[in-house]
Design a protein around this motif. Structure first.
Motif, PDB file in Angstrom:
ATOM      1  N   GLY A 180       0.766  -1.410  -0.009  1.00  0.00           N
ATOM      2  CA  GLY A 180       0.082   0.000   0.010  1.00  0.00           C
ATOM      3  C   GLY A 180       1.014   1.252  -0.061  1.00  0.00           C
ATOM      4  N   ALA A 181       0.707   2.183  -0.868  1.00  0.00           N
ATOM      5  CA  ALA A 181       1.287   3.414  -0.946  1.00  0.00           C
ATOM      6  C   ALA A 181       1.389   4.351   0.399  1.00  0.00           C
ATOM      7  CB  ALA A 181       1.075   4.285  -2.284  1.00  0.00           C
ATOM      8  N   ALA A 182       0.100   4.243   1.179  1.00  0.00           N
ATOM      9  CA  ALA A 182      -0.026   4.908   2.270  1.00  0.00           C
ATOM     10  C   ALA A 182       0.269   4.073   3.666  1.00  0.00           C
ATOM     11  CB  ALA A 182      -1.567   5.406   2.159  1.00  0.00           C
ATOM     12  N   ASP A 183       1.099   3.239   3.565  1.00  0.00           N
ATOM     13  CA  ASP A 183       1.553   2.196   4.552  1.00  0.00           C
ATOM     14  C   ASP A 183       2.427   3.118   5.520  1.00  0.00           C
ATOM     15  OD1 ASP A 183       2.443   0.365   6.196  1.00  0.00           O
ATOM     16  OD2 ASP A 183       2.342  -1.301   4.836  1.00  0.00           O
ATOM     17  N   ASN A 184       1.861   3.312   6.722  1.00  0.00           N
ATOM     18  CA  ASN A 184       2.735   4.170   7.833  1.00  0.00           C
ATOM     19  C   ASN A 184       3.518   3.209   8.657  1.00  0.00           C
ATOM     20  OD1 ASN A 184       0.663   3.409   9.121  1.00  0.00           O
ATOM     21  ND2 ASN A 184       0.106   5.415   9.575  1.00  0.00           N
ATOM     22  N   VAL A 185       3.368   1.831   8.368  1.00  0.00           N
ATOM     23  CA  VAL A 185       4.031   0.890   9.439  1.00  0.00           C
ATOM     24  C   VAL A 185       5.369   0.284   8.640  1.00  0.00           C
ATOM     25  CG1 VAL A 185       3.768  -1.568  10.488  1.00  0.00           C
ATOM     26  CG2 VAL A 185       1.709   0.124  10.441  1.00  0.00           C
ATOM     27  N   ILE A 186       5.245  -0.358   7.426  1.00  0.00           N
ATOM     28  CA  ILE A 186       6.397  -0.709   6.771  1.00  0.00           C
ATOM     29  C   ILE A 186       6.286   0.001   5.484  1.00  0.00           C
ATOM     30  CG2 ILE A 186       7.490  -2.514   5.424  1.00  0.00           C
ATOM     31  CD1 ILE A 186       6.094  -4.483   7.579  1.00  0.00           C
ATOM     32  N   PRO A 187       7.018   0.995   5.129  1.00  0.00           N
ATOM     33  CA  PRO A 187       6.857   2.106   3.887  1.00  0.00           C
ATOM     34  C   PRO A 187       7.156   1.298   2.921  1.00  0.00           C
ATOM     35  CG  PRO A 187       9.147   2.414   5.123  1.00  0.00           C
ATOM     36  CD  PRO A 187       8.039   1.530   5.999  1.00  0.00           C
ATOM     37  N   ILE A 188       6.311   1.752   1.682  1.00  0.00           N
ATOM     38  CA  ILE A 188       6.293   1.116   0.389  1.00  0.00           C
ATOM     39  C   ILE A 188       7.738   1.083  -0.266  1.00  0.00           C
ATOM     40  CG2 ILE A 188       5.714   3.109  -0.876  1.00  0.00           C
ATOM     41  CD1 ILE A 188       3.883   1.427  -2.818  1.00  0.00           C
ATOM     42  N   SER A 189       8.724   2.050   0.228  1.00  0.00           N
ATOM     43  CA  SER A 189      10.023   1.910  -0.291  1.00  0.00           C
ATOM     44  C   SER A 189      10.693   0.559   0.082  1.00  0.00           C
ATOM     45  CB  SER A 189      10.854   3.155   0.267  1.00  0.00           C
ATOM     46  OG  SER A 189      10.891   2.749   1.780  1.00  0.00           O
ATOM     47  N   GLU A 190      10.166  -0.021   1.126  1.00  0.00           N
ATOM     48  CA  GLU A 190      10.840  -1.499   1.447  1.00  0.00           C
ATOM     49  C   GLU A 190      10.567  -2.331   0.227  1.00  0.00           C
ATOM     50  OE1 GLU A 190      12.692  -2.532   4.286  1.00  0.00           O
ATOM     51  OE2 GLU A 190      12.845  -0.691   4.556  1.00  0.00           O
ATOM     52  N   THR A 191       9.567  -2.396  -0.459  1.00  0.00           N
ATOM     53  CA  THR A 191       9.359  -3.143  -1.506  1.00  0.00           C
ATOM     54  C   THR A 191       9.679  -2.819  -2.969  1.00  0.00           C
ATOM     55  OG1 THR A 191       7.257  -4.164  -0.519  1.00  0.00           O
ATOM     56  CG2 THR A 191       7.283  -4.181  -2.824  1.00  0.00           C
ATOM     57  N   GLU A 192       9.534  -1.300  -2.852  1.00  0.00           N
ATOM     58  CA  GLU A 192      10.330  -0.499  -4.207  1.00  0.00           C
ATOM     59  C   GLU A 192      11.715  -0.922  -4.319  1.00  0.00           C
ATOM     60  OE1 GLU A 192       7.196   3.194  -4.615  1.00  0.00           O
ATOM     61  OE2 GLU A 192       9.205   3.209  -3.367  1.00  0.00           O
ATOM     62  N   GLN A 193      12.519  -0.936  -3.295  1.00  0.00           N
ATOM     63  CA  GLN A 193      13.773  -1.270  -3.381  1.00  0.00           C
ATOM     64  C   GLN A 193      14.206  -2.637  -3.848  1.00  0.00           C
ATOM     65  OE1 GLN A 193      17.355  -0.560  -0.266  1.00  0.00           O
ATOM     66  NE2 GLN A 193      15.994  -2.100   0.396  1.00  0.00           N
ATOM     67  N   LEU A 194      13.482  -3.375  -3.229  1.00  0.00           N
ATOM     68  CA  LEU A 194      13.450  -5.048  -3.691  1.00  0.00           C
ATOM     69  C   LEU A 194      12.961  -5.454  -5.209  1.00  0.00           C
ATOM     70  CD1 LEU A 194      12.289  -6.834  -0.423  1.00  0.00           C
ATOM     71  CD2 LEU A 194      14.574  -6.555  -1.137  1.00  0.00           C
ATOM     72  N   GLN A 204      11.563 -10.812 -13.788  1.00  0.00           N
ATOM     73  CA  GLN A 204      10.438 -10.099 -14.291  1.00  0.00           C
ATOM     74  C   GLN A 204       9.531  -9.884 -13.292  1.00  0.00           C
ATOM     75  OE1 GLN A 204       9.292 -11.893 -18.140  1.00  0.00           O
ATOM     76  NE2 GLN A 204      11.141 -10.983 -19.253  1.00  0.00           N
ATOM     77  N   VAL A 205       9.666  -9.370 -12.178  1.00  0.00           N
ATOM     78  CA  VAL A 205       8.930  -9.273 -10.864  1.00  0.00           C
ATOM     79  C   VAL A 205       7.577  -8.634 -11.176  1.00  0.00           C
ATOM     80  CG1 VAL A 205      10.268  -7.332  -9.974  1.00  0.00           C
ATOM     81  CG2 VAL A 205       8.645  -8.626  -8.565  1.00  0.00           C
ATOM     82  N   THR A 206       6.356  -8.989 -10.437  1.00  0.00           N
ATOM     83  CA  THR A 206       5.150  -8.491 -10.711  1.00  0.00           C
ATOM     84  C   THR A 206       4.756  -7.610  -9.457  1.00  0.00           C
ATOM     85  OG1 THR A 206       4.243  -9.986 -12.325  1.00  0.00           O
ATOM     86  CG2 THR A 206       2.672  -8.384 -11.107  1.00  0.00           C
ATOM     87  N   PHE A 207       4.877  -6.213  -9.620  1.00  0.00           N
ATOM     88  CA  PHE A 207       4.409  -5.318  -8.537  1.00  0.00           C
ATOM     89  C   PHE A 207       3.079  -4.559  -8.405  1.00  0.00           C
ATOM     90  CE2 PHE A 207       6.244  -1.315  -6.311  1.00  0.00           C
ATOM     91  CZ  PHE A 207       5.288  -1.368  -5.065  1.00  0.00           C
ATOM     92  N   THR A 208       2.450  -4.850  -7.465  1.00  0.00           N
ATOM     93  CA  THR A 208       1.069  -4.132  -7.697  1.00  0.00           C
ATOM     94  C   THR A 208       1.132  -3.231  -6.444  1.00  0.00           C
ATOM     95  OG1 THR A 208      -0.081  -5.975  -8.272  1.00  0.00           O
ATOM     96  CG2 THR A 208      -1.471  -4.541  -7.179  1.00  0.00           C
ATOM     97  N   ARG A 209       1.216  -1.893  -6.766  1.00  0.00           N
ATOM     98  CA  ARG A 209       1.220  -0.672  -5.931  1.00  0.00           C
ATOM     99  C   ARG A 209      -0.148  -0.537  -5.695  1.00  0.00           C
ATOM    100  NH1 ARG A 209       4.930   3.543  -5.151  1.00  0.00           N
ATOM    101  NH2 ARG A 209       3.996   5.510  -4.556  1.00  0.00           N
ATOM    102  N   LEU A 210      -0.586  -0.364  -4.543  1.00  0.00           N
ATOM    103  CA  LEU A 210      -2.130  -0.127  -4.063  1.00  0.00           C
ATOM    104  C   LEU A 210      -2.073   1.325  -3.560  1.00  0.00           C
ATOM    105  CD1 LEU A 210      -2.371  -3.423  -1.982  1.00  0.00           C
ATOM    106  CD2 LEU A 210      -3.457  -2.818  -4.647  1.00  0.00           C
ATOM    107  N   GLU A 211      -2.546   2.190  -4.582  1.00  0.00           N
ATOM    108  CA  GLU A 211      -2.434   3.701  -4.252  1.00  0.00           C
ATOM    109  C   GLU A 211      -3.149   4.073  -2.994  1.00  0.00           C
ATOM    110  OE1 GLU A 211      -0.139   5.557  -5.397  1.00  0.00           O
ATOM    111  OE2 GLU A 211       0.510   4.392  -7.275  1.00  0.00           O
TER     112      GLU A 211
END
Length: 235
Positions: A180-194, A204-211
């Motif tokens: 989730g883009a509004a995650d204030n527990v684990i920031p989305i940057s953690e997944t974005e970096q990976l 060819q990772v699939t990433f679903t960003r939940l705005e």
């Protein structure tokens, strides 16, 4: 030329090379963690008893609030809750419980779990999948990195990885990750970096960003398309 002596030298060289390979192999193959049997919930498809085929296995890892010794806690959200509500699946589901004070990377819980399941159930070892949310999302990434040849695919939800430098160990593993883009527990940057690092090493990772979502994305376990995607993946 002394042929017997030459053969002995060649044999010694081969043995030395083999020793070096053992010493330098990856942490996933030489984990020093203690093997610990974690309690777990188990779901087996209704048709299992009447058939002789092997079944896919999905391992679900819960978040930090479900740690402890009470397996009923696992039914409060996530895949165990979906099962509790009566939804049926065509695969076996194992939901281990992490003890208090530990994380999914503390012990070697995976090998004892798989050994027990393979002994007692017909598991299709080419179709073992891993998913988890929050702390379980971390556990999904990190367990896959530690055992890159075990899983056919992984689905980490709002997680991360303590050592993202090793992420290319799963460059051939199918990954569908959500955050989730509004995650204030684990920031989305953690997944974005990976995701960025995986893409750089050819996955060819699939990433679903939940705005519109924050940390509470456990509702995704009711999404049948995730399981349809998982079951298409084979080792």
């Amino acid at each position: 030329m002394n042929w017997p002596k030459l053969r002995l030298l060649k044999l010694a060289a081969c043995l030395l090379l083999g020793l070096l390979l053992v010493v330098t192999q990856s942490p996933a193959q030489t984990t020093n963690k203690n093997k610990e049997k974690y309690k777990y919930l188990l779901y087996v498809p209704e048709k299992y008893a009447s058939q002789s085929t092997d079944y896919p296995l999905v391992i679900y890892l819960h978040g930090s609030s479900h740690r402890g010794q009470d397996l009923n806690k696992l039914k409060r959200y996530g895949l165990p809750q979906v099962v509790e509500k009566g939804q049926t699946f065509e695969f076996i589901i194992a939901s281990p419980q992490c003890p208090d004070g530990k994380s999914w990377s503390t012990d070697n819980w995976l090998e004892p779990l798989l050994d027990e399941l393979k002994t007692n159930y017909r598991i299709d070892t080419q179709r073992i999948y891993l998913t988890g949310i929050s702390m379980g999302g971390y556990g999904t990434w990190q367990t896959a990195v530690e055992y890159p040849d075990t899983f056919a695919a992984i689905v980490p939800l709002c997680g991360g990885c303590d050592d993202s430098t090793q992420i290319c160990r799963i460059k051939k593993l199918p990954v569908w990750t959500f955050h989730g883009a509004a995650d204030n527990v684990i920031p989305i940057s953690e997944t974005e970096q990976l995701v960025k690092r995986l893409a750089e090493c050819g996955n060819q990772v699939t990433f679903t960003r939940l705005e519109q979502d924050g940390h509470g994305i456990q509702y995704l376990y009711e999404n049948k398309s995730i399981y349809e995607w998982l079951l298409k993946q084979h080792r």
